[in-house]
Write a protein that holds these residues in place. Structure first.
Motif, short mmCIF file in Angstrom:
data_model
loop_
_atom_site.label_atom_id
_atom_site.label_comp_id
_atom_site.label_asym_id
_atom_site.label_seq_id
_atom_site.Cartn_x
_atom_site.Cartn_y
_atom_site.Cartn_z
N VAL A 105 0.69 -1.08 -0.04
CA VAL A 105 0.07 0.05 0.04
C VAL A 105 0.83 1.43 -0.10
N ASP A 106 1.97 1.01 0.04
CA ASP A 106 2.92 2.16 0.27
C ASP A 106 4.34 1.76 -0.53
N LYS A 107 4.52 2.66 -1.83
CA LYS A 107 5.57 2.12 -2.67
C LYS A 107 6.90 2.31 -1.91
N LYS A 108 7.09 3.04 -0.87
CA LYS A 108 8.40 3.17 -0.33
C LYS A 108 8.48 1.69 0.86
N LYS A 109 7.67 1.44 1.16
CA LYS A 109 7.76 0.31 2.37
C LYS A 109 7.29 -1.23 1.71
N PRO A 110 7.73 -2.19 2.34
CA PRO A 110 7.68 -3.48 1.81
C PRO A 110 6.34 -4.05 1.96
N ALA A 111 5.94 -4.84 1.01
CA ALA A 111 4.64 -5.58 1.28
C ALA A 111 3.98 -6.11 2.57
N VAL A 112 2.71 -5.90 2.92
CA VAL A 112 2.23 -6.29 4.07
C VAL A 112 1.48 -7.79 3.88
N LEU A 113 1.73 -8.67 4.80
CA LEU A 113 0.92 -9.99 4.76
C LEU A 113 -0.51 -9.76 5.12
N TYR A 114 -1.59 -10.15 4.52
CA TYR A 114 -2.90 -10.01 5.22
C TYR A 114 -3.44 -11.54 5.42
N TYR A 115 -4.33 -11.52 6.02
CA TYR A 115 -5.18 -13.07 6.19
C TYR A 115 -6.50 -12.68 6.00
N LYS A 116 -7.39 -13.55 5.58
CA LYS A 116 -8.55 -13.52 5.45
C LYS A 116 -9.45 -14.87 5.97
N GLU A 117 -10.44 -14.77 6.27
CA GLU A 117 -11.27 -15.82 6.83
C GLU A 117 -12.05 -16.45 5.75
N SER A 118 -12.34 -15.55 4.65
CA SER A 118 -13.01 -16.08 3.76
C SER A 118 -12.63 -15.28 2.46
N LEU A 119 -12.87 -15.58 1.06
CA LEU A 119 -12.34 -14.75 0.04
C LEU A 119 -13.16 -13.45 0.01
N ASN A 120 -14.34 -13.29 0.40
CA ASN A 120 -14.92 -11.87 0.26
C ASN A 120 -14.52 -11.04 1.50
N ASP A 121 -13.77 -11.35 2.35
CA ASP A 121 -13.30 -10.67 3.69
C ASP A 121 -12.39 -9.61 2.80
N LEU A 122 -12.37 -8.50 3.47
CA LEU A 122 -11.32 -7.46 3.20
C LEU A 122 -9.92 -7.82 3.44
N GLY A 123 -9.78 -8.35 4.72
CA GLY A 123 -8.27 -8.93 4.97
C GLY A 123 -7.79 -7.99 6.12
N LYS A 124 -7.00 -8.85 7.07
CA LYS A 124 -6.44 -7.98 8.17
C LYS A 124 -4.95 -8.18 8.17
N PRO A 125 -4.35 -6.91 8.38
CA PRO A 125 -3.08 -6.96 8.31
C PRO A 125 -2.43 -8.02 9.34
N LEU A 126 -1.14 -9.01 9.31
CA LEU A 126 -0.79 -9.91 9.77
C LEU A 126 0.65 -9.68 10.06
N VAL A 127 1.37 -9.56 9.07
CA VAL A 127 2.91 -9.22 9.24
C VAL A 127 3.13 -7.95 8.57
N ASP A 128 3.81 -7.04 8.98
CA ASP A 128 4.30 -5.84 8.54
C ASP A 128 5.75 -5.87 8.61
N PRO A 129 6.56 -6.30 7.37
CA PRO A 129 7.98 -6.10 7.97
C PRO A 129 8.69 -4.94 8.21
N TYR A 130 8.00 -3.97 7.91
CA TYR A 130 8.86 -2.52 8.22
C TYR A 130 8.38 -2.25 9.87
N ASP A 131 7.16 -2.82 10.33
CA ASP A 131 6.94 -2.57 11.71
C ASP A 131 8.12 -3.78 12.50
N VAL A 132 8.42 -4.61 11.97
CA VAL A 132 9.36 -5.55 12.61
C VAL A 132 10.75 -4.87 12.42
#
Length: 219
Positions: A105-132
């Motif tokens: 979502v930000d060109k200057k930062k690495p991609a964030v891993l999201y997870y979804k309970e179903s394909l219709n979900d918007l997804g929730k952030p799970l691992v943000d490498p920049y936060d780590v």
């Protein structure tokens, strides 16, 4: 074809009408065959004059700037690439209970891993490498949920090298754990239920080594 040409010319005219370079007028006359005309811009015909060279360069720079903006805003190929870069690396991938997908979502930062309970979900952030790591150059290389999706192991390249790190996150508490495996090279991860993982050591002296047992996870 005529309609397309009209639209294109309209776009060009609109873009260039927003900014222009003022060209000075130098009164001069030209007489041919008994006809005298006034040409205030005849001075531009002297292409070796420094003032003319500078004027041409300014016009070219402005033209390139405007055309670049037009390509970015109206070129479908560019927009598709831009959308792909900002949206996702791949289709959602189901591992265990959840679907996983990476978004940048930000060109200057690495991609964030999201997870979804179903394909219709918007997804929730799970691992943000920049936060780590607080580093724009880290790369998330893989993610491995435990059997019951209680924990997630994820592999990261902190500095672009082939010596990677494996860290862990608690699904229930949404917290990163302190445990970390370093100097991992060319290794996948296999879970023993929710108890721990198997991975390949960089030294290659032992093909498999069990780490991160249940007592470590719960400590």
């Amino acid at each position: 074809m005529t309609r397309f040409l009209f639209v294109f010319l309209f776009i060009i005219a609109t873009a260039f009408s927003q900014q222009k370079i003022e060209t000075k007028k130098v009164p001069s006359t030209l007489s041919k065959h008994g006809i005298t005309i006034q040409d205030d811009y005849a001075w531009l015909e002297n292409t070796t004059n420094k003032e003319v060279v500078d004027w041409v360069e300014l016009q070219n720079n402005l033209s390139e700037q405007k055309l670049s903006e037009l390509v970015k805003n109206y070129n479908f190929s560019f927009k598709i690439k831009d959308y792909d870069y900002l949206s996702t690396y791949s289709m959602p991938n189901k591992k265990g209970k959840y679907f996983y997908i990476s978004y940048r979502v930000d060109k200057k930062k690495p991609a964030v891993l999201y997870y979804k309970e179903s394909l219709n979900d918007l997804g929730k952030p799970l691992v943000d490498p920049y936060d780590v790591y607080k580093d724009e150059n880290v790369v998330l290389l893989g993610y491995y949920p435990s059997k019951n999706s209680r924990y997630l192991a994820f592999k990261i390249s902190p500095n672009g090298s082939d010596r990677h790190e494996i860290k862990f996150k608690d699904f229930a508490n949404k917290k990163y754990l302190d445990d970390v495996l370093t100097d991992i090279k060319f290794s996948n991860v296999a879970w023993n239920d929710d108890k721990g993982i198997f991975y390949k050591k960089n030294t290659n002296k032992e093909f498999f080594c069990q780490r991160f047992n249940l007592s470590i996870i719960l400590s």
